[in-house]
Write an enzyme that holds these catalytic residues in place. Structure first.
Site, PDB file in Angstrom:
ATOM      1  N   LYS A  54      38.180  41.391  48.015  1.00 33.50           N
ATOM      2  CA  LYS A  54      37.878  42.667  47.358  1.00 33.50           C
ATOM      3  C   LYS A  54      36.395  42.993  47.489  1.00 33.50           C
ATOM      4  O   LYS A  54      36.021  44.126  47.802  1.00 33.50           O
ATOM      5  CB  LYS A  54      38.282  42.608  45.877  1.00 33.50           C
ATOM      6  CG  LYS A  54      39.790  42.583  45.677  1.00 33.50           C
ATOM      7  CD  LYS A  54      40.180  42.258  44.241  1.00 33.50           C
ATOM      8  CE  LYS A  54      41.699  42.128  44.111  1.00 33.50           C
ATOM      9  NZ  LYS A  54      42.145  41.727  42.770  1.00 33.50           N
ATOM     10  N   GLN A  98      39.771  39.334  37.408  1.00 27.83           N
ATOM     11  CA  GLN A  98      40.835  38.758  38.225  1.00 27.83           C
ATOM     12  C   GLN A  98      41.803  37.959  37.349  1.00 27.83           C
ATOM     13  O   GLN A  98      41.386  37.111  36.567  1.00 27.83           O
ATOM     14  CB  GLN A  98      40.217  37.856  39.316  1.00 27.83           C
ATOM     15  CG  GLN A  98      41.218  37.285  40.294  1.00 27.83           C
ATOM     16  CD  GLN A  98      41.905  38.340  41.153  1.00 27.83           C
ATOM     17  OE1 GLN A  98      41.281  39.314  41.584  1.00 27.83           O
ATOM     18  NE2 GLN A  98      43.197  38.180  41.381  1.00 27.83           N
ATOM     19  N   ASP A 121      41.625  48.720  37.696  1.00 33.27           N
ATOM     20  CA  ASP A 121      42.965  48.141  37.865  1.00 33.27           C
ATOM     21  C   ASP A 121      44.023  48.963  37.110  1.00 33.27           C
ATOM     22  O   ASP A 121      45.211  48.783  37.323  1.00 33.27           O
ATOM     23  CB  ASP A 121      43.000  46.693  37.331  1.00 33.27           C
ATOM     24  CG  ASP A 121      42.817  45.671  38.449  1.00 33.27           C
ATOM     25  OD1 ASP A 121      43.068  46.033  39.616  1.00 33.27           O
ATOM     26  OD2 ASP A 121      42.439  44.529  38.147  1.00 33.27           O
TER      27      ASP A 121
END
Ligand code: NAD
Length: 299
Positions: A54, A98, A121
């Site tokens: 990412k 994460q 997200d």
């Protein structure tokens, strides 16, 4: 006739070029670029590799990326302190924690601590709620957003079609169903969401004009479960032991690609389908978040 194979890899490349241009334009207007912070707790190897991927993808399009590596032993309060700091940091427009987190940390509390405007997200309850009621201000989770983008850019509009989603997780299946049902671009479908307890799964999948599979069950979908001419999107990423490969495993989807491609009109491969689109959507959400937070950054 064999299905058209939709390359998420090619499409994601095009999107990354568009994002690079968007970042340059922002820099020209404001002298600033979007900032993404990725927070990694512990040293789980797959998580480390996702975060690395990412950050690399972000740097490649000109997004400033900052990786924050925290010890497995960190307390929940200390982690919340880091998130508070990132929420207040004017150079950071996107915050990603994460998953999974260690067991002693309450995931819900952590995700709720991220400022909704920086929640790229799309897991914050405020964004989940906004998405569910079709509020355009919602940050949308990257994987289902990537599926919608992949469909629309392939000339497949779900409008009025019957979409069947297999899987109801908060990360993929559930938001996928909500987006397909919404009144926004890429929505307006009639939606069925199936899951592990669904009776006679095949009777549902066979009704699909668009079948999106996110079950994490390798080879679940066989050719006889797909209506001839249907569009099949395989979100599954499964590691299968394979001693013939250097790493000892290979990656496969939830759909039996070789047989289903003979029945479907369009199909995504694994790897090279939804996966690259997910990362492209993270970059797109980051640029969007920065545009909303930096005054004068968009015309
Ligand atoms: P999850 O385990 O949280 O949820 C799986 C869902 O599928 C559940 O709702 C379950 O009820 C349903 N399911 C499982 N087996 C089933 C079966 N045999 N029949 C019907 N329904 C079944 O998983 P997730 O996080 O939603 O991920 C799903 C898959 O997508 C995984 O393979 C994951 O690795 C992959 N994934 C891919 C991306 C990407 O970028 N391509 C992103 C996230 C997840």
């Amino acid at each position: 006739m064999a299905a058209e194979i939709i390359s998420g890899t090619d499409m994601a490349r095009t999107i990354r070029t568009e994002i690079t241009e968007g970042v340059q334009e922002m820099k020209g207007r404001t002298g600033r670029v979007p900032g993404l912070a990725t927070v990694l707790v512990g040293a789980d190897p797959p998580s480390q590799s996702y975060v690395r991927m990412k950050n690399r993808a972000a740097s490649e399009v000109g997004i400033e990326s900052r990786q924050i590596d925290l010890s497995e032993e960190i307390t929940e309060d200390e982690l919340l302190g880091w998130i508070e700091g990132l929420n207040a940091d004017p150079d950071i427009h996107a915050v990603l924690v994460q998953l999974p987190l260690p067991d002693h940390i309450d995931k819900g509390r952590v995700l709720e601590a991220i400022h909704p405007a920086k929640d790229v997200d799309g897991f914050h309850p405020v964004n989940v709620g906004r998405m569910t009621v079709g509020d355009p201000a919602a940050m949308i989770p990257c994987t289902p957003l990537g599926v919608i983008e992949l469909l629309m850019r392939s000339g497949i509009d779900p409008r009025g079609q019957h979409a069947v989603v297999v899987g109801r997780s908060n990360i993929v299946g559930r938001p996928m169903g909500a987006l397909l049902l919404s009144e926004q671009r890429g929505g307006d479908a009639t939606v069925t969401v199936a899951h592990l307890l669904t009776k006679d799964l095949a009777s549902h999948t066979r009704m699909a004009d668009i079948l999106v599979v996110a079950a994490g069950a390798p080879g679940l979908i066989t050719a006889d479960m797909v209506r001839p001419g249907a569009v099949v999107i395989d979100v599954g990423i499964n590691r299968i032991e394979d001693p013939s490969r250097e790493k000892g495993y290979r990656i496969t989807g939830d759909v039996r690609f070789d047989e289903v491609k003979e029945v479907a009109s369009h199909i995504t491969p694994v790897p090279g389908g939804v996966g690259p689109m997910t990362i492209a959507m993270l970059l797109s959400n980051t640029l969007r978040a920065a545009r909303a937070l930096i005054p004068g950054s968009s015309g």
